[in-house]
Design a protein around this motif. Structure first.
Motif, PDB file in Angstrom:
ATOM      1  N   ILE A 357       0.865  -1.181   0.000  1.00 34.99           N
ATOM      2  CA  ILE A 357       0.000   0.000   0.000  1.00 34.99           C
ATOM      3  C   ILE A 357       0.902   1.233   0.000  1.00 34.99           C
ATOM      4  CG2 ILE A 357      -1.854   1.232   1.187  1.00 34.99           C
ATOM      5  CD1 ILE A 357      -2.503  -1.406   2.632  1.00 34.99           C
ATOM      6  N   LYS A 358       0.661   2.159  -0.931  1.00 37.04           N
ATOM      7  CA  LYS A 358       1.468   3.374  -0.963  1.00 37.04           C
ATOM      8  C   LYS A 358       1.282   4.166   0.327  1.00 37.04           C
ATOM      9  CE  LYS A 358       1.218   3.992  -5.976  1.00 37.04           C
ATOM     10  NZ  LYS A 358       0.719   4.867  -7.058  1.00 37.04           N
ATOM     11  N   THR A 359       2.371   4.778   0.770  1.00 30.81           N
ATOM     12  CA  THR A 359       2.297   5.561   2.000  1.00 30.81           C
ATOM     13  C   THR A 359       1.236   6.652   1.902  1.00 30.81           C
ATOM     14  OG1 THR A 359       4.658   5.171   2.303  1.00 30.81           O
ATOM     15  CG2 THR A 359       3.665   6.916   3.624  1.00 30.81           C
ATOM     16  N   SER A 360       1.138   7.264   0.706  1.00 29.97           N
ATOM     17  CA  SER A 360       0.165   8.344   0.528  1.00 29.97           C
ATOM     18  C   SER A 360      -1.266   7.854   0.629  1.00 29.97           C
ATOM     19  CB  SER A 360       0.388   9.025  -0.830  1.00 29.97           C
ATOM     20  OG  SER A 360       0.245   8.075  -1.877  1.00 29.97           O
ATOM     21  N   GLU A 361      -1.502   6.524   0.461  1.00 32.27           N
ATOM     22  CA  GLU A 361      -2.871   5.984   0.497  1.00 32.27           C
ATOM     23  C   GLU A 361      -3.143   5.188   1.770  1.00 32.27           C
ATOM     24  OE1 GLU A 361      -3.056   3.694  -3.043  1.00 32.27           O
ATOM     25  OE2 GLU A 361      -3.409   5.415  -4.339  1.00 32.27           O
ATOM     26  N   LEU A 362      -2.145   5.098   2.628  1.00 28.76           N
ATOM     27  CA  LEU A 362      -2.242   4.211   3.784  1.00 28.76           C
ATOM     28  C   LEU A 362      -3.395   4.571   4.723  1.00 28.76           C
ATOM     29  CD1 LEU A 362      -0.787   1.754   4.820  1.00 28.76           C
ATOM     30  CD2 LEU A 362       0.787   3.244   6.049  1.00 28.76           C
ATOM     31  N   ALA A 363      -3.502   5.846   5.050  1.00 32.78           N
ATOM     32  CA  ALA A 363      -4.546   6.255   5.984  1.00 32.78           C
ATOM     33  C   ALA A 363      -5.939   6.010   5.398  1.00 32.78           C
ATOM     34  CB  ALA A 363      -4.374   7.724   6.341  1.00 32.78           C
ATOM     35  N   ARG A 364      -6.144   6.390   4.135  1.00 30.26           N
ATOM     36  CA  ARG A 364      -7.468   6.202   3.530  1.00 30.26           C
ATOM     37  C   ARG A 364      -7.774   4.719   3.340  1.00 30.26           C
ATOM     38  NH1 ARG A 364      -6.785  10.317  -1.398  1.00 30.26           N
ATOM     39  NH2 ARG A 364      -4.676   9.489  -1.165  1.00 30.26           N
ATOM     40  N   ALA A 365      -6.757   3.927   2.938  1.00 28.26           N
ATOM     41  CA  ALA A 365      -6.989   2.497   2.693  1.00 28.26           C
ATOM     42  C   ALA A 365      -7.368   1.759   3.969  1.00 28.26           C
ATOM     43  CB  ALA A 365      -5.744   1.868   2.078  1.00 28.26           C
ATOM     44  N   THR A 366      -6.862   2.194   5.110  1.00 24.42           N
ATOM     45  CA  THR A 366      -7.116   1.459   6.359  1.00 24.42           C
ATOM     46  C   THR A 366      -8.277   2.037   7.177  1.00 24.42           C
ATOM     47  OG1 THR A 366      -5.423   2.796   7.454  1.00 24.42           O
ATOM     48  CG2 THR A 366      -4.749   0.658   6.592  1.00 24.42           C
ATOM     49  N   LEU A 367      -8.577   3.310   6.998  1.00 21.55           N
ATOM     50  CA  LEU A 367      -9.557   3.946   7.884  1.00 21.55           C
ATOM     51  C   LEU A 367     -10.839   4.390   7.194  1.00 21.55           C
ATOM     52  CD1 LEU A 367      -7.083   6.202   9.916  1.00 21.55           C
ATOM     53  CD2 LEU A 367      -7.978   3.955  10.544  1.00 21.55           C
ATOM     54  N   MET A 368     -10.793   4.593   5.874  1.00 24.08           N
ATOM     55  CA  MET A 368     -11.960   5.162   5.198  1.00 24.08           C
ATOM     56  C   MET A 368     -12.806   4.051   4.574  1.00 24.08           C
ATOM     57  SD  MET A 368     -12.079   8.026   2.162  1.00 24.08           S
ATOM     58  CE  MET A 368     -11.100   9.153   3.104  1.00 24.08           C
ATOM     59  N   GLN A 369     -14.033   3.990   4.976  1.00 20.25           N
ATOM     60  CA  GLN A 369     -14.927   2.982   4.408  1.00 20.25           C
ATOM     61  C   GLN A 369     -15.222   3.313   2.949  1.00 20.25           C
ATOM     62  OE1 GLN A 369     -18.572   2.525   6.568  1.00 20.25           O
ATOM     63  NE2 GLN A 369     -19.005   0.513   5.718  1.00 20.25           N
ATOM     64  N   HIS A 370     -15.293   2.279   2.113  1.00 16.81           N
ATOM     65  CA  HIS A 370     -15.584   2.382   0.684  1.00 16.81           C
ATOM     66  C   HIS A 370     -14.422   2.971  -0.114  1.00 16.81           C
ATOM     67  CE1 HIS A 370     -19.576   1.191   1.737  1.00 16.81           C
ATOM     68  NE2 HIS A 370     -19.865   2.336   2.350  1.00 16.81           N
ATOM     69  N   TYR A 371     -13.241   3.145   0.520  1.00 16.03           N
ATOM     70  CA  TYR A 371     -12.106   3.615  -0.271  1.00 16.03           C
ATOM     71  C   TYR A 371     -11.361   2.412  -0.814  1.00 16.03           C
ATOM     72  CZ  TYR A 371      -7.759   5.742  -1.770  1.00 16.03           C
ATOM     73  OH  TYR A 371      -6.695   6.145  -2.527  1.00 16.03           O
ATOM     74  N   SER A 372     -11.100   2.395  -2.121  1.00 14.78           N
ATOM     75  CA  SER A 372     -10.372   1.288  -2.721  1.00 14.78           C
ATOM     76  C   SER A 372      -9.529   1.797  -3.872  1.00 14.78           C
ATOM     77  CB  SER A 372     -11.355   0.225  -3.229  1.00 14.78           C
ATOM     78  OG  SER A 372     -10.648  -0.765  -3.970  1.00 14.78           O
ATOM     79  N   THR A 373      -8.344   1.220  -4.031  1.00 17.38           N
ATOM     80  CA  THR A 373      -7.495   1.549  -5.180  1.00 17.38           C
ATOM     81  C   THR A 373      -7.758   0.603  -6.343  1.00 17.38           C
ATOM     82  OG1 THR A 373      -5.752   0.113  -4.331  1.00 17.38           O
ATOM     83  CG2 THR A 373      -5.657   2.440  -3.697  1.00 17.38           C
ATOM     84  N   LYS A 374      -8.680  -0.357  -6.163  1.00 15.37           N
ATOM     85  CA  LYS A 374      -8.922  -1.360  -7.208  1.00 15.37           C
ATOM     86  C   LYS A 374     -10.378  -1.387  -7.657  1.00 15.37           C
ATOM     87  CE  LYS A 374      -4.947  -3.475  -7.819  1.00 15.37           C
ATOM     88  NZ  LYS A 374      -4.305  -3.631  -9.129  1.00 15.37           N
ATOM     89  N   ASN A 375     -11.048  -0.284  -7.549  1.00 14.40           N
ATOM     90  CA  ASN A 375     -12.426  -0.194  -8.017  1.00 14.40           C
ATOM     91  C   ASN A 375     -13.315  -1.266  -7.410  1.00 14.40           C
ATOM     92  OD1 ASN A 375     -14.474   1.003  -9.509  1.00 14.40           O
ATOM     93  ND2 ASN A 375     -14.184  -0.371 -11.260  1.00 14.40           N
ATOM     94  N   SER A 376     -13.183  -1.513  -6.115  1.00 14.47           N
ATOM     95  CA  SER A 376     -14.025  -2.486  -5.426  1.00 14.47           C
ATOM     96  C   SER A 376     -14.774  -1.767  -4.305  1.00 14.47           C
ATOM     97  CB  SER A 376     -13.160  -3.615  -4.858  1.00 14.47           C
ATOM     98  OG  SER A 376     -12.228  -3.083  -3.947  1.00 14.47           O
ATOM     99  N   LEU A 377     -15.498  -2.537  -3.488  1.00 21.49           N
ATOM    100  CA  LEU A 377     -16.306  -1.905  -2.443  1.00 21.49           C
ATOM    101  C   LEU A 377     -15.450  -1.271  -1.362  1.00 21.49           C
ATOM    102  CD1 LEU A 377     -19.151  -4.524  -2.026  1.00 21.49           C
ATOM    103  CD2 LEU A 377     -19.253  -2.307  -3.177  1.00 21.49           C
ATOM    104  N   GLY A 378     -14.267  -1.827  -1.121  1.00 20.06           N
ATOM    105  CA  GLY A 378     -13.321  -1.213  -0.195  1.00 20.06           C
ATOM    106  C   GLY A 378     -13.769  -1.195   1.251  1.00 20.06           C
ATOM    107  N   CYS A 379     -14.387  -2.273   1.701  1.00 22.30           N
ATOM    108  CA  CYS A 379     -14.834  -2.333   3.095  1.00 22.30           C
ATOM    109  C   CYS A 379     -13.947  -3.241   3.940  1.00 22.30           C
ATOM    110  CB  CYS A 379     -16.279  -2.855   3.165  1.00 22.30           C
ATOM    111  SG  CYS A 379     -17.470  -1.751   2.400  1.00 22.30           S
ATOM    112  N   GLY A 380     -12.919  -3.863   3.330  1.00 22.04           N
ATOM    113  CA  GLY A 380     -12.128  -4.875   4.008  1.00 22.04           C
ATOM    114  C   GLY A 380     -11.538  -4.423   5.321  1.00 22.04           C
ATOM    115  N   PHE A 381     -10.770  -3.362   5.324  1.00 21.29           N
ATOM    116  CA  PHE A 381     -10.102  -2.940   6.543  1.00 21.29           C
ATOM    117  C   PHE A 381     -11.089  -2.471   7.608  1.00 21.29           C
ATOM    118  CE2 PHE A 381      -5.648  -3.265   6.963  1.00 21.29           C
ATOM    119  CZ  PHE A 381      -5.127  -3.405   5.684  1.00 21.29           C
ATOM    120  N   THR A 382     -12.106  -1.749   7.200  1.00 24.82           N
ATOM    121  CA  THR A 382     -13.045  -1.262   8.207  1.00 24.82           C
ATOM    122  C   THR A 382     -13.810  -2.419   8.847  1.00 24.82           C
ATOM    123  OG1 THR A 382     -14.585  -0.795   6.405  1.00 24.82           O
ATOM    124  CG2 THR A 382     -13.340   1.061   7.280  1.00 24.82           C
ATOM    125  N   LEU A 383     -14.120  -3.464   8.060  1.00 23.01           N
ATOM    126  CA  LEU A 383     -14.765  -4.655   8.635  1.00 23.01           C
ATOM    127  C   LEU A 383     -13.830  -5.350   9.620  1.00 23.01           C
ATOM    128  CD1 LEU A 383     -16.717  -6.475   5.777  1.00 23.01           C
ATOM    129  CD2 LEU A 383     -17.594  -5.744   7.996  1.00 23.01           C
TER     130      LEU A 383
END
Length: 423
Positions: A357-383
């Motif tokens: 995970i790029k450092t610049s995307e780390l906070a959003r990838a782990t803390l923001m619901q529905h954020y994804s760099t791969k055009n997916s639902l992006g709920c993994g980390f928040t779940l």
């Protein structure tokens, strides 16, 4: 002579080059700008960096830590070197006058610099080019001057970087051209790079670490023809070290911020810390996922390995394993997993060799619901943050490792549900 000593005593802070008694005032006294960098070499081969601050055809005013008095050789070009001797009573601090004892050239020796040699050191590039091209036919002068000036400007640019060295490679041999003469390059690696560049007839670049691991060099091989080329070398050790420290500071800031935001449940750890996390406890099960249908199999194997648990806790562990494996498949094409137990804690670990995970995307990838760099639902980390008690994350260009802790109490130790008893 005496005046020079008095001047040094009365005005110790005034630069020597501003003192008329340091190097005698005359039409041939020049102050090169910027100062010319050279190396003083004594009879034992010891070298001392120096800068020519002022000169005439018989003296150099040098800034150097070389012992004075003393005799040294200064190599100005491949076929031009000068023997000099320091004058201890002319100058102060690390600035002294050095008398030119002998000038050695391919054509012989002399007691002073020639006009062309003096202009090479003291004159501007434009003056030198004007001088050496004035004997050419008039219709060629402008064309030659333009091309020569362009080449000189390139060389001056390299010199201005202060960490570069320029060499010519031809017939298996290197020849120093300009830049930092004392740069101790890994020549075996440099020659290998030059051979590749010439054979492939294209620019080649390598970042090389010295044999003792203390230096990092950025090497560029540029082919000239089928047997020769140019080598540009830069010492980037300080740049790499600064980048590493900046990255460490940046990661520390992320660690503290993310730990605070998650109430101390998500930890960004380095590779050494993650190795310790992974080694704790006893292994219950392990496996790999390479395709989507491997995930249900991993979930089944993990369920069978777990102690008897409350069904809701078992479902939470299975759900988090599914999300972590789905991330590994999506971002890295697969990975491996294992379940370990230490006391009343089950730890699920998923590792992959993806780009991280790029450092610049780390906070959003782990803390923001529905954020994804791969055009997916992006709920993994928040779940996973919702269900797991603690998460440990290490991510970088060589892969990602994620560990999730779940407090477990075997079903046999669960207290009876008093509400149901009353019912």
């Amino acid at each position: 002579m005496q005046r020079c000593l008095e001047c040094a005593k009365k005005e110790p802070d005034r630069p020597c080059v501003e003192c008329q008694y340091f190097v005698q005032l005359s039409p041939l006294r020049r102050v090169p700008s910027p100062p010319v960098r050279v190396l003083l070499e004594d009879e034992h081969g010891r070298q001392y960096p120096a800068r020519i601050l002022v000169l005439n055809t018989t003296e150099f005013g040098l800034e150097t830590e070389a012992p004075v008095p003393g005799r040294y050789v200064i190599r100005l070009q491949e076929n031009l070197w000068v023997e000099v001797a320091g004058v201890p009573f002319k100058g102060k601090n690390n600035v002294h006058v050095f008398d030119i004892l002998c000038v050695h050239r391919k054509q012989g020796t002399a007691r002073r610099l020639s006009r062309e040699e003096y202009q090479l050191l003291a004159g501007s590039a434009g003056e030198l080019i004007q001088e050496i091209s004035r004997h050419l036919p008039e219709h060629l002068q402008d064309l030659v001057r333009e091309k020569l000036l362009a080449e000189v400007e390139k060389s001056e640019l390299i010199n201005a970087l202060r960490v570069g060295k320029v060499m010519k490679y031809e017939g298996g041999r290197f020849r120093y051209l300009s830049g930092q003469a004392d740069l101790d390059l890994p020549m075996e690696e440099a020659e290998k790079l030059m051979r590749q560049a010439i054979r492939q007839a294209e620019h080649r670049r390598e970042v090389i670490i010295s044999a003792d691991g203390q230096k990092v060099f950025d090497l560029h091989g540029v082919p000239f023809d089928h047997r020769s080329g140019g080598l540009l070398a830069f010492d980037i050790t300080e740049v790499i070290e600064k980048e590493r420290k900046m990255h460490q500071q940046e990661m520390q800031a992320y660690r503290e911020a993310i730990a605070a935001v998650t109430g101390g449940r998500l930890y960004l750890v380095n590779s050494g810390e993650m190795e310790k996390v992974i080694s704790e406890g006893t292994e219950l099960a392990r496996g790999e996922v390479r395709q989507t249908h491997d995930i249900p199999e991993a979930r089944r194997a993990m369920r069978e390995a777990l102690p008897v648990l409350d069904s809701r806790r078992q479902h939470a562990i299975a759900l988090c394993l599914t999300e972590a494996l789905a991330n590994a498949l999506k971002h890295a094409g697969g990975g491996c997993w294992q379940a370990r137990q230490s006391g009343d804690t089950v730890r699920i670990i998923v590792q992959d060799r993806g780009p991280g995970i790029k450092t610049s995307e780390l906070a959003r990838a782990t803390l923001m619901q529905h954020y994804s760099t791969k055009n997916s639902l992006g709920c993994g980390f928040t779940l996973m943050l919702y269900y797991a008690d603690h998460l440990y994350l290490n991510t970088g260009p060589s892969g990602t490792a994620l560990a999730l802790d779940f407090g477990v109490v075997p079903a046999g130790r669960l207290k009876p549900d008093k509400t149901n008893e009353r019912g």
